[in-house]
Design a protein around this motif. Sequence first.
Motif, PDB file in Angstrom:
ATOM      1  N   ALA A 227       0.852  -1.199   0.000  1.00 28.75           N
ATOM      2  CA  ALA A 227       0.000   0.000   0.000  1.00 28.75           C
ATOM      3  C   ALA A 227       0.880   1.239   0.000  1.00 28.75           C
ATOM      4  O   ALA A 227       2.017   1.212   0.489  1.00 28.75           O
ATOM      5  CB  ALA A 227      -0.931  -0.003   1.205  1.00 28.75           C
TER       6      ALA A 227
ATOM      7  N   LEU B 141      -3.520   0.436  -3.369  1.00 27.89           N
ATOM      8  CA  LEU B 141      -3.463  -0.845  -2.683  1.00 27.89           C
ATOM      9  C   LEU B 141      -3.270  -1.949  -3.710  1.00 27.89           C
ATOM     10  O   LEU B 141      -3.918  -1.954  -4.765  1.00 27.89           O
ATOM     11  CB  LEU B 141      -4.763  -1.102  -1.898  1.00 27.89           C
TER      12      LEU B 141
ATOM     13  N   VAL C  61       0.671  -1.294   6.077  1.00 32.48           N
ATOM     14  CA  VAL C  61      -0.747  -1.536   6.272  1.00 32.48           C
ATOM     15  C   VAL C  61      -0.919  -2.920   6.899  1.00 32.48           C
ATOM     16  O   VAL C  61      -0.141  -3.837   6.644  1.00 32.48           O
ATOM     17  CB  VAL C  61      -1.510  -1.435   4.925  1.00 32.48           C
TER      18      VAL C  61
ATOM     19  N   LEU D 189      -7.915  -1.333   6.478  1.00 35.14           N
ATOM     20  CA  LEU D 189      -7.634   0.053   6.068  1.00 35.14           C
ATOM     21  C   LEU D 189      -8.223   0.981   7.119  1.00 35.14           C
ATOM     22  O   LEU D 189      -9.437   1.036   7.299  1.00 35.14           O
ATOM     23  CB  LEU D 189      -8.253   0.320   4.694  1.00 35.14           C
TER      24      LEU D 189
END
Length: 293
Positions: free
Chosen positions: A147, A170, A203, A220
């Motif tokens: 990401a 992403l 992430v 997220l």
Amino acid sequence: GASSDEEEGSSAELSAGGEEEPAGAGRPRITRLDGPSRVTRDADGMITIDSTQPQTSQTASPGSTNIVTGATASKSAETSSQKQAPQPELIKSSQIHLNKRLTKNGGQFTDEATQSQIFWSQDRQEVTVNIEFDPCHIKSKDIRVVASGMVPYGERNAAVGGGGETHGKLKVMAIVDGENTAMTLLEGELPHRIHLAEDEEEVEWEMLTEDDRKFVVVTLRKAAPMAGVVIWWDCILQHCPKIDFSSIESRSKESSGSSGAGMESAWEETHRLFKEKVKTGALHKHEIDIAED
């Protein structure tokens, strides 16, 4: 001398004679009875042992072994299989429950580019993306998640953006055939800013196994332009199908009619207020609806 009288009730060991022993034979043949048996001695001295047991349910004693053969074994295996095989109705109910949990306030779709099955959900703080994959072709250790554009944790409530600016990207992929080929499972641009967890530089993601199904789970964390602002997402990537904001259970009823242009207007208003408060030094919690709060 040795006594020739037989003792009544002696069932631990019995001579199973009946055939003439060779001259000079050693110890007589002995038959050990492992369970209740009927022993009959004929007039001519022939001993018959009948160990047939009635067909009743018994509890095996420690150290004993039950041997079942022929039709009985086949019937037993069939009965066991019927007991262990999950019923189709139970499987269907379990799948429905799982899909509902994975799509709360979100949705489910097949990604057009990769044909991956995607399930996503959200709450006020996070968006959770579940990407299903076939464990027969992809190993968990070969999954990679990349990401970009994440906001540091300390700036999670000051993520000002817009005007065509990218919010980050992403990519979820699997390495196949060693290190030579990468199979993309999901890739695209994020619709809103995300932030890192405290003391993290990447992430967050993990593997999930549910009812023999395997998923890559990517978390997220939602960033916002101001503290107190809640942003509801209508998609997980800009190219993905959008949901109707009115389907989000956690939204306040006052904003149930907001969508599209209303969201853009609220976003612009949030930016304006944020910049004013930065100039005056009076930045504090300010609740503003972003289409669905």
